[in-house]
Design a protein around this motif. Sequence first.
Motif, PDB file in Angstrom:
ATOM      1  N   ARG A   1       0.822  -1.201   0.000  1.00  0.00           N
ATOM      2  CA  ARG A   1       0.000   0.000   0.000  1.00  0.00           C
ATOM      3  C   ARG A   1       0.857   1.252   0.000  1.00  0.00           C
ATOM      4  O   ARG A   1       2.018   1.224   0.408  1.00  0.00           O
ATOM      5  N   SER A   2       0.288   2.343  -0.491  1.00  0.00           N
ATOM      6  CA  SER A   2       0.965   3.630  -0.470  1.00  0.00           C
ATOM      7  C   SER A   2       0.470   4.436   0.726  1.00  0.00           C
ATOM      8  O   SER A   2      -0.722   4.399   1.048  1.00  0.00           O
ATOM      9  N   PRO A   3       1.343   5.163   1.383  1.00  0.00           N
ATOM     10  CA  PRO A   3       0.903   5.962   2.525  1.00  0.00           C
ATOM     11  C   PRO A   3       0.073   7.154   2.081  1.00  0.00           C
ATOM     12  O   PRO A   3       0.179   7.617   0.937  1.00  0.00           O
ATOM     13  N   VAL A   4      -0.760   7.652   2.962  1.00  0.00           N
ATOM     14  CA  VAL A   4      -1.483   8.894   2.714  1.00  0.00           C
ATOM     15  C   VAL A   4      -0.483  10.038   2.870  1.00  0.00           C
ATOM     16  O   VAL A   4       0.110  10.214   3.936  1.00  0.00           O
ATOM     17  N   ARG A   5      -0.313  10.776   1.798  1.00  0.00           N
ATOM     18  CA  ARG A   5       0.634  11.891   1.834  1.00  0.00           C
ATOM     19  C   ARG A   5      -0.091  13.134   2.338  1.00  0.00           C
ATOM     20  O   ARG A   5      -0.975  13.668   1.666  1.00  0.00           O
ATOM     21  N   LEU A   6       0.272  13.599   3.512  1.00  0.00           N
ATOM     22  CA  LEU A   6      -0.436  14.695   4.157  1.00  0.00           C
ATOM     23  C   LEU A   6      -0.051  16.041   3.550  1.00  0.00           C
ATOM     24  O   LEU A   6       1.119  16.272   3.222  1.00  0.00           O
ATOM     25  N   PRO A   7      -1.033  16.946   3.387  1.00  0.00           N
ATOM     26  CA  PRO A   7      -0.721  18.283   2.883  1.00  0.00           C
ATOM     27  C   PRO A   7       0.032  19.084   3.938  1.00  0.00           C
ATOM     28  O   PRO A   7       0.009  18.734   5.121  1.00  0.00           O
ATOM     29  N   PRO A   8       0.697  20.153   3.542  1.00  0.00           N
ATOM     30  CA  PRO A   8       1.464  20.949   4.505  1.00  0.00           C
ATOM     31  C   PRO A   8       0.570  21.508   5.612  1.00  0.00           C
ATOM     32  O   PRO A   8      -0.540  21.981   5.343  1.00  0.00           O
ATOM     33  N   PRO A   9       1.024  21.456   6.853  1.00  0.00           N
ATOM     34  CA  PRO A   9       0.272  22.048   7.958  1.00  0.00           C
ATOM     35  C   PRO A   9       0.480  23.562   7.960  1.00  0.00           C
ATOM     36  O   PRO A   9       1.310  24.083   7.204  1.00  0.00           O
ATOM     37  N   PRO A  10      -0.234  24.297   8.791  1.00  0.00           N
ATOM     38  CA  PRO A  10      -0.070  25.754   8.812  1.00  0.00           C
ATOM     39  C   PRO A  10       1.240  26.228   9.416  1.00  0.00           C
ATOM     40  O   PRO A  10       1.616  27.387   9.257  1.00  0.00           O
ATOM     41  N   PHE A  11       1.960  25.339  10.121  1.00  0.00           N
ATOM     42  CA  PHE A  11       3.179  25.734  10.841  1.00  0.00           C
ATOM     43  C   PHE A  11       2.879  26.906  11.768  1.00  0.00           C
ATOM     44  O   PHE A  11       3.598  27.900  11.822  1.00  0.00           O
ATOM     45  N   GLY A  12       1.789  26.761  12.495  1.00  0.00           N
ATOM     46  CA  GLY A  12       1.370  27.753  13.465  1.00  0.00           C
ATOM     47  C   GLY A  12       0.123  27.257  14.153  1.00  0.00           C
ATOM     48  O   GLY A  12      -0.561  26.344  13.664  1.00  0.00           O
ATOM     49  N   GLU A  13      -0.212  27.826  15.290  1.00  0.00           N
ATOM     50  CA  GLU A  13      -1.370  27.368  16.039  1.00  0.00           C
ATOM     51  C   GLU A  13      -2.642  27.495  15.216  1.00  0.00           C
ATOM     52  O   GLU A  13      -2.931  28.560  14.655  1.00  0.00           O
ATOM     53  N   ALA A  14      -3.389  26.412  15.109  1.00  0.00           N
ATOM     54  CA  ALA A  14      -4.603  26.413  14.291  1.00  0.00           C
ATOM     55  C   ALA A  14      -5.551  25.343  14.793  1.00  0.00           C
ATOM     56  O   ALA A  14      -5.128  24.257  15.201  1.00  0.00           O
TER      57      ALA A  14
END
Length: 359
Positions: free
Chosen positions: A98-111
């Motif tokens: 299986r291929s992993p779920v590639r996560l989109p970039p986080p906000p790099f800040g409190e959210a």
Amino acid sequence: MRYAARVLAAPPPPRPPRLARLLAAALLAACACQPASAPPARASQDAAARPGAGGAAAPAPRDDAPLPHPAPPARSDGARPVLVAAGDGAAGAALDSRSPVRLPPPPFGEALFRRAPAGGSAAPRLVKIAEKKNQITDQAAWFTTNGLSLPMIARAPSADASEARDPLLSFAPERYRDQALVKAIAHGDHLALFYGPSFADARFVAILDPAHTVVAFFDFESFLMPPEFDPKEAQFVKGQIGWAEVEDGVLYVSSSHRTYAASSKGKNAYLSAIDLASGQLLWQSAPLVCNAENFILRGDHLLCGYGFTAEPDFLYVLERATGKVVSKVPLKSGPEFLVEKDGKLFVRTYDTDYVFEIR
């Protein structure tokens, strides 16, 4: 084996290379051990703040990155992680297929995009009851003397094919494609496997149930490189996933790099909550709250710590539902390990050991 800003009259003494410290601890431990809205996640087809204190003039990389402990101290209750053998290669075959779920970039800040499932219990209050200097290299003695442990069961794969592996890992593949197994954490009802290009860079996290079935597999590459950084520090601000635990269908993970916060303009050392089924980011904490080796999930809250060289060092309590910081306690040096036992929180920092009563 299941971190008051400080005012210094002079710079702290040079820190021994972390690799040497952890290897020494591992060897001693081995001797002691017997028996808006968040963007949606997308599947990959191919696995595809604040500055350092005083604006430190010449940021230096964090010393050698941590290696997994080959033989972590035994649990204080004498029990091993609650996982049973399910046949060699069971997880390996599932992982490779299986291929992993590639996560989109986080906000790099409190959210906060969506609250994680949690109750509304009062935040634990941490009251210091003991503090003493340690010898810096006596990590294994700290674990064994206090009867402490963390649920880590992985060790570095050996180049010697004849060397026996931990039987609890006989079902886990040593590699996912070209990524090595760098850590495994057994949380009783689930197992987290960490894979990366080296022992210092965990990027992929697979979550397995007690029967060793892969229930989630994520690629955290987008979490590891901050959006802003000093170009001269590029090789040091590339971070790693440090710890992971699942509760109520949510994966809580820590991510941090190994140099001064100023090198990434303070965008470092986060806790994040991710929906296990969809891969959606529920929340990300404020930066600079978690670069210790582990964090603790305790009821409706998370206990974690941050510190680095001349930067302020703190122990933090966060809401599990939102990631909001509800309290912090100053420490004298950067935290390395947090272990809860008998209503007390034991905190190991670079040069000081603490015990807090949890109220």
